[in-house]
Design a protein around this motif. Structure first.
Motif, PDB file in Angstrom:
ATOM      1  N   ASP A  67      84.259 -19.272  75.178  1.00 49.28           N
ATOM      2  CA  ASP A  67      85.093 -18.919  76.323  1.00 49.28           C
ATOM      3  C   ASP A  67      86.314 -18.148  75.848  1.00 49.28           C
ATOM      4  N   VAL A  68      86.336 -16.848  76.125  1.00 49.70           N
ATOM      5  CA  VAL A  68      87.429 -16.004  75.643  1.00 49.70           C
ATOM      6  C   VAL A  68      88.755 -16.314  76.316  1.00 49.70           C
ATOM      7  N   LEU A  69      88.726 -16.987  77.459  1.00 50.42           N
ATOM      8  CA  LEU A  69      89.954 -17.297  78.183  1.00 50.42           C
ATOM      9  C   LEU A  69      90.532 -18.682  77.850  1.00 50.42           C
ATOM     10  N   SER A  70      89.829 -19.439  77.046  1.00 46.50           N
ATOM     11  CA  SER A  70      90.273 -20.790  76.708  1.00 46.50           C
ATOM     12  C   SER A  70      91.191 -20.775  75.495  1.00 46.50           C
ATOM     13  N   SER A  71      92.215 -21.626  75.542  1.00 45.59           N
ATOM     14  CA  SER A  71      93.118 -21.745  74.392  1.00 45.59           C
ATOM     15  C   SER A  71      92.635 -22.824  73.417  1.00 45.59           C
ATOM     16  N   TYR A  72      91.636 -23.626  73.838  1.00 41.76           N
ATOM     17  CA  TYR A  72      91.114 -24.676  72.974  1.00 41.76           C
ATOM     18  C   TYR A  72      90.220 -24.054  71.908  1.00 41.76           C
ATOM     19  N   ILE A  73      90.394 -24.487  70.678  1.00 41.25           N
ATOM     20  CA  ILE A  73      89.574 -23.963  69.583  1.00 41.25           C
ATOM     21  C   ILE A  73      88.585 -25.044  69.157  1.00 41.25           C
ATOM     22  N   LEU A  85      71.405 -29.810  63.669  1.00 46.19           N
ATOM     23  CA  LEU A  85      72.793 -29.617  63.274  1.00 46.19           C
ATOM     24  C   LEU A  85      73.674 -30.157  64.395  1.00 46.19           C
ATOM     25  N   THR A  86      74.533 -31.104  64.070  1.00 44.70           N
ATOM     26  CA  THR A  86      75.475 -31.660  65.041  1.00 44.70           C
ATOM     27  C   THR A  86      76.878 -31.290  64.598  1.00 44.70           C
ATOM     28  N   ALA A  87      77.547 -30.484  65.428  1.00 43.62           N
ATOM     29  CA  ALA A  87      78.899 -30.020  65.134  1.00 43.62           C
ATOM     30  C   ALA A  87      79.868 -30.816  66.000  1.00 43.62           C
ATOM     31  N   THR A  88      80.834 -31.471  65.366  1.00 45.43           N
ATOM     32  CA  THR A  88      81.807 -32.307  66.069  1.00 45.43           C
ATOM     33  C   THR A  88      83.199 -31.740  65.846  1.00 45.43           C
ATOM     34  N   THR A  89      83.947 -31.573  66.939  1.00 45.23           N
ATOM     35  CA  THR A  89      85.296 -31.021  66.819  1.00 45.23           C
ATOM     36  C   THR A  89      86.196 -31.983  66.048  1.00 45.23           C
ATOM     37  N   SER A  90      87.242 -31.431  65.448  1.00 46.81           N
ATOM     38  CA  SER A  90      88.160 -32.216  64.611  1.00 46.81           C
ATOM     39  C   SER A  90      88.790 -33.377  65.366  1.00 46.81           C
ATOM     40  N   ASP A  91      89.051 -33.180  66.665  1.00 49.20           N
ATOM     41  CA  ASP A  91      89.644 -34.256  67.465  1.00 49.20           C
ATOM     42  C   ASP A  91      88.578 -35.196  68.044  1.00 49.20           C
ATOM     43  N   GLU A  92      87.313 -34.928  67.712  1.00 55.81           N
ATOM     44  CA  GLU A  92      86.154 -35.730  68.122  1.00 55.81           C
ATOM     45  C   GLU A  92      85.966 -35.797  69.639  1.00 55.81           C
ATOM     46  N   LYS A  93      86.538 -34.842  70.383  1.00 54.38           N
ATOM     47  CA  LYS A  93      86.359 -34.804  71.839  1.00 54.38           C
ATOM     48  C   LYS A  93      85.009 -34.202  72.229  1.00 54.38           C
ATOM     49  N   TYR A  94      84.513 -33.268  71.430  1.00 54.47           N
ATOM     50  CA  TYR A  94      83.303 -32.540  71.794  1.00 54.47           C
ATOM     51  C   TYR A  94      82.332 -32.494  70.619  1.00 54.47           C
TER      52      TYR A  94
END
Length: 136
Positions: A67-73, A85-94
């Motif tokens: 999403d080019v409009l999102s500020s979340y990385i 392959l399971t990719a987990t965000t650093s904050d573990e939200k997604y």
């Protein structure tokens, strides 16, 4: 007695070869780089921006941009089990799940991943189940 020992040695060798070949077939290696989602012709004509997952095998990290409009990385680490392959965000939200098709191809598994929403579909594409990501 010599026949029996020879038979056991041969049988052991056969079992070891079968075990090695079986485990080699189930492991698929991916390489570092950018994997771009394949867009339909209509999406390309509308100049939509394709989602991209960047994989770094050195530190098992990823960056998933959809999403080019999102500020979340969407950045974090990944693990691989049974060609998944399971990719987990650093904050573990997604978390985002991909099947490894081959070293240059991933297939998105929507049902096993966190829900993806975008601010405006005029610019961005939401990956659907089975979406193919090819390494550039």
């Amino acid at each position: 007695m010599k026949k029996c020992t020879s038979f056991i040695v041969v049988l052991f060798c056969i079992v070891m070869l079968m075990a090695c070949s079986k485990s080699d077939m189930s492991v698929t290696i991916i390489t570092s780089g950018n994997y771009h989602m394949e867009l339909s012709q209509e999406q390309q004509n509308n100049e939509k921006i394709a989602p991209v997952i960047t994989i770094n095998i050195d530190d098992k990290s990823f960056l998933f941009s959809y999403d080019v409009l999102s500020s979340y990385i969407n950045i974090g680490t990944y693990e691989i089990n049974d060609n998944i392959l399971t990719a987990t965000t650093s904050d573990e939200k997604y978390h985002y799940v991909f099947k490894i098709v081959d070293e240059n191809t991933l297939s998105f598994l929507e049902e096993q991943s966190s829900k993806i929403t975008v601010f405006d579909t005029a610019f961005s594409v939401v990956p659907q189940n089975g979406a193919v990501f090819q390494k550039e």
